[in-house]
Enzyme design. Structure first.
Site, PDB file in Angstrom:
ATOM      1  N   ASP A   1       0.422  -1.229  -0.144  1.00  0.00           N
ATOM      2  CA  ASP A   1       0.500  -0.289   0.354  1.00  0.00           C
ATOM      3  C   ASP A   1       0.817   1.206   0.312  1.00  0.00           C
ATOM      4  OD1 ASP A   1      -2.690   0.766  -0.286  1.00  0.00           O
ATOM      5  OD2 ASP A   1      -2.586   1.225   2.185  1.00  0.00           O
ATOM      6  N   TYR A   2       2.154   1.510  -0.637  1.00  0.00           N
ATOM      7  CA  TYR A   2       2.692   2.165  -0.825  1.00  0.00           C
ATOM      8  C   TYR A   2       2.426   3.216  -1.589  1.00  0.00           C
ATOM      9  CZ  TYR A   2       7.387   4.380  -0.552  1.00  0.00           C
ATOM     10  OH  TYR A   2       8.963   5.130  -0.086  1.00  0.00           O
TER      11      TYR A   2
END
Length: 331
Positions: free
Chosen positions: A211-212
């Site tokens: 989820d970067y």
């Protein structure tokens, strides 16, 4: 003997609060004595925080996390200080466990992931876990966009820096890590900036943080200093919760250029080295970071996982994911 809820190292000797080193607690909340948490009801925190949640179609930790601003109110002589929710101006971010049934141990997951990132040499704000009623934990992290006197320091996430409208899921599909990196370098310079950008990207892959995305990368814009990348934040091993994505964005503007990826079907060491070269970062610098700070520290990461406050059944899952990604980076 317990582990410190800030550094995860054993707490030995006399301390002011069980489960905390005095210095660690002072670094986190500004006092060596644990502030009273009486006014931080777990139910109320979640109720207040859910008003700010936005859900999306894609798996997104930020879409389920409750985030509130916190501050420590100093007590009068003879009275303890208190940790309170603030409407503005606080120097702490508070994250209770909003959906424990779906995402068990999320505060402990983020805390552990941040400490692993710190062990890799990344810049990490002070963070830790505080106990709440009902046996849950509150994840607390010091804000890096506030000076010691409380004055705000302007920051922009990469959605803003790239001029991308904050539309549904744009933080995933509007840019690649290549174009995001170029935006960082245009703002902050190249050389060491490019190397640091790549180290962060590789570290997020190793940890299993799928989820970067563009809103989880930001630039700090102080008036009296050059722009820089902010310390890292919102780092979670999302694959523990069956996130199907190893990476939130495509590595390159044109993934057809990725030689190893197009042979293997997944990211490996060579893909990150290939992108690094596009930014002018020497292969040796990236190889050294991977070998010394990631592959060479597997035992230390295992110790952190074991010392963490993750539920027992999730520790093995977390470790397995970490091992798989370290193996991909070592090849």
């Amino acid at each position: 003997m317990s582990n410190c809820s800030v550094c995860l190292k054993p707490v030995n000797g006399e301390v002011k609060n069980p489960g905390f080193h005095d210095a660690c607690l002072r670094r986190l909340v500004g006092t060596a004595v644990l502030p009273a948490l009486d006014k931080l009801s777990y139910r109320q925190l979640v109720r207040d925080g859910k008003k700010r949640l936005q859900s999306g179609q894609r798996f997104s930790i930020s879409g389920v996390q409750v985030k509130l601003i916190g501050k420590v109110k100093k007590g009068k002589p003879g009275h303890s200080s208190e940790l309170l929710v603030a409407q503005s101006g606080g120097n702490l971010i508070l994250k209770p466990d909003a959906k424990p049934e779906e995402y068990p141990g999320l505060p402990a997951n983020e805390h552990l992931s941040m400490l692993i990132a710190k062990a890799m040499g990344l810049e990490v704000p002070a963070c830790g876990l505080l106990p709440l009623d009902g046996g849950s934990y509150l994840y607390v992290i010091r804000r890096f966009d506030r000076k010691d006197n409380g004055e705000a320091v302007h920051q922009e996430d990469l959605m803003q820096a790239l001029g991308i409208a904050n539309k549904h899921d744009a933080k995933y599909g509007a840019a690649s890590y290549e174009s995001a990196g170029r935006a960082v370098m245009d703002a902050c310079g190249r050389g060491q900036v490019a190397a640091e950008y790549m180290k962060r990207l590789i570290a997020m892959f190793a940890i299993g943080n799928g989820d970067y995305h563009l809103k989880n990368m930001s630039l700090l814009m102080p008036i009296d200093k050059p722009m820089s990348q902010t310390p890292i934040y919102d780092v979670v091993n999302t694959q523990v919760y069956d996130d199907p994505n190893r990476m939130a964005l495509s590595l390159m503007d044109d993934d057809d250029e990725l030689i190893a990826f197009n042979v293997n079907g997944f990211e490996t060491r060579q893909d990150f080295i290939q992108l690094s070269k596009k930014f002018g970062v020497a292969e040796r610098a990236i190889a050294t970071f991977i070998d010394k700070k990631i592959v060479g520290q597997r035992e230390k990461f295992t110790q952190l996982v074991e010392a963490s406050f993750l539920p027992t059944e999730l520790k093995q899952i977390y470790q397995t994911i970490l091992d798989q990604h370290i193996k991909l980076l070592s090849q």
